[in-house]
Design an enzyme around this catalytic site. Structure first.
Site, PDB file in Angstrom:
ATOM      1  N   CYS A   1      41.654   7.227 -19.771  1.00  0.00           N
ATOM      2  CA  CYS A   1      42.930   7.128 -20.488  1.00  0.00           C
ATOM      3  C   CYS A   1      42.833   6.333 -21.796  1.00  0.00           C
ATOM      4  O   CYS A   1      43.347   6.756 -22.833  1.00  0.00           O
ATOM      5  CB  CYS A   1      43.988   6.513 -19.579  1.00  0.00           C
ATOM      6  N   HIS A  25      49.836   2.629 -22.309  1.00  0.00           N
ATOM      7  CA  HIS A  25      48.855   1.697 -22.853  1.00  0.00           C
ATOM      8  C   HIS A  25      49.122   1.459 -24.338  1.00  0.00           C
ATOM      9  O   HIS A  25      49.622   2.342 -25.042  1.00  0.00           O
ATOM     10  CB  HIS A  25      47.445   2.282 -22.748  1.00  0.00           C
TER      11      HIS A  25
END
Lengths: 376, 376
Positions: free
Chosen positions: A171, A284
């Site tokens: 990710c 994130h």
């Protein structure tokens, strides 16, 4: 304000796996675009997990065509019911036979499941898109971000009877490279220094639940429940929980270093990373310092990013509006802002940028399904 | 686990300014070491704020000697009562006469108050230790971290009748340089890339209260109250709220750039910073990438840091234990960990480190009082 979206705009927090709420059809005979006789047969492995559930959401959102879908999970989750696009499914236990007649399998059930069942699926003619790290650095397995290196998988198609493995990058790597690649193409990145601000979701649905639970407990003056991370996460942050390797970098950091080289097909690009978990639910953020071979001024960089697919620029200095995890939660695009000429580099061959992306969506499920779309 | 310490181990959250709980003396005639006839007369300007309250805690913790103490604040706060070291005080409105006979004044009431009253105090013979940014870049004003550049204020003493200004650096700068300076002394830092993870406390007590309030609201499914930051802070992070300047760096980032040069007395050191607020109460974290002129391996760096005053090394790779904001909250020392050779730099002239420090304590009040101690 999007308060509810932090915690609730997500079926992860609404009980035992109901399907994503969809507008109910007034007619049961309505034909959904995505359920098609000539679509592939697909399987979702790890369907009861955070990413597995997001696979279903994204498949539905993008009207991914399929003639059948197999909901697969461990024995423990087998028998659970899932409603998907107005149809009811029972979760099946993952076995070698699960892949008979399956054209595309989306895996997100952890590295050991991928290592064991990935090759089994391939042998049965299935193209596996694997979200684990099991095969990412395998030379024979393409590691693909569709906006970045689609050419790496150009010879693989579904439904040919020929199985194959394709790896979904980590990710943090996906989110960083979505922003860095368009700039790399123009000016060639020589070196990249990344510091991450990573959400709970990267550690799974249970970690998100623990962050919520701990926060309630701390606010009530109770000791926090520490099962997933063995430390207080509420109102705290800590170095990423991945194993720390011999040189002091953790596995998450080394994924950024190694996957970037493979995806860019550039063994010389220098990357260092410091990966930190922050008490955020599902998106994130990354602070990225870039050093280029050729000059690149910030206005050109901003224009390049504005035109980059899957990227949105949020860079309003006057109103101090830049990307935040909350704004990109449940969104497809990666947001980039704080685009500025690095003061610590001579000339104009350095930039600082700040990137946010939904970890479950573009960081995992969306990227995998974009890969699957290229198989059709 | 230190759950309560996040939110409560601090008088900021226990109502209208009670003094820090101290062990009560069984005898009212007990003589406190810090209240001494021959100590200086001190004033605390902005005593009702987050840092002002911490000034009192630190003065008491360190048995700072004083013969009298003046509790000063704005007209709005005047009349409030403060118990300090078993004595009751009434907060006085700040006026020019407040400094008559005062040897040392600790200011933390914002830049405009410092700009106005700082010179007034100096004219009355007071040595001002100012926590605002008002005078930091003034060439005639020393900018001091006692462990780093005590020589900058060597000619200034209290009680001589000669006033002076000394500036306390910005919290992020102090915390960064506490770790970077010992390494700089050995190998000379040429370039530093910093990404911060900054706590609510840097924006004052009201910001900490808003973070707590918003978190409760979001958990209850209510829209969050957004008075201080005009955006959701709970379960979110965002680019530092300081004004963004013409080149796209915000004031907080430019403080790190400029203050580092002044404190190190090195106009050539290259610094870039990305400053981010995270939903943490009172301790900052910083990811720092260092580039040196001379080789410095990580073991030597770790030894240097272990022996550095005011620094504690937490760098346990095996158990994944590194500094966290929670662990350094209410602590004096700055914690350093994740000490590793930078993979993105050739040779051994680069290091990555991760630093945490209490923003209110070493980032503000403690550093100011250490400066005051050097005036005695």
């Amino acid at each position: 304000m999007a308060s509810l979206s932090v915690l609730r705009h997500n079926h992860l927090f609404s009980g035992p796996l109901p399907a994503r709420p969809k507008p109910t059809s007034s007619s049961s005979s309505r034909i959904r675009m995505s359920l098609r006789e000539n679509g592939p047969s697909i399987a979702v492995v790890g369907v009861t997990g955070a990413v597995g559930q997001e696979f279903l959401s994204v498949l539905s959102d993008r009207d991914f065509p399929y003639r059948s879908i197999h909901m697969l999970a461990s024995k423990r989750s087998a028998g659970r019911r899932i409603t998907f696009e107005d149809r009811d499914y029972v979760v099946q236990e993952l076995t070698p036979e699960s892949f008979d007649g399956v054209d595309i399998a989306l895996f997100s059930a952890g590295g050991s499941i991928s290592k064991h069942f990935g090759p089994i699926a391939v042998n049965r003619g299935t193209v596996v898109v694997d979200n684990s790290s099991a095969f990412r650095m395998d030379e024979k397995v393409p590691l693909v971000i569709p906006e970045v290196n689609p050419e790496a998988m150009q010879n693989i198609k579904a439904g040919t009877g020929k199985g194959a493995l394709i790896a979904n990058p980590n990710c943090s790597t996906i989110i960083c490279l979505m922003a860095a690649t368009p700039l790399h193409r123009r000016a060639k990145v020589l070196r990249m220094v990344v510091s991450t601000y990573q959400a709970a979701s990267g550690a799974g649905a249970a970690a998100m639940e623990e962050l919520e639970l701990q926060t309630r407990e701390v606010l009530e003056g109770k000791p926090p429940t520490c099962k997933i991370f063995n430390r207080q996460y509420a109102f705290n942050l800590f170095s990423h929980n991945a194993s720390v390797l011999s040189k002091g970098f953790n596995e998450e950091e080394m994924k950024m270093v190694k996957e970037t080289r493979k995806i860019w097909n550039d063994k010389d690009v220098k990357v260092t990373a410091t990966c930190i978990r922050v008490p955020i639910m599902r998106a994130h953020a990354e602070s990225v310092n870039l050093q280029f071979e050729r000059p690149l001024d910030e206005d050109t960089a901003r224009d390049i990013l504005k035109n980059a697919p899957g990227v949105v620029v949020i860079d309003d200095r006057e109103s101090n509006h830049f990307p935040t995890p909350l704004e990109v939660s449940n969104k497809d695009d990666v947001a980039v802002g704080r685009i500025r000429q690095d003061l610590s580099q001579d000339g104009n061959q350095g930039l600082d940028i700040f990137v946010c992306g939904d970890q479950i969506r573009k960081g995992a499920a969306l990227n995998a399904i974009q890969i699957a779309e290229m198989l059709l």
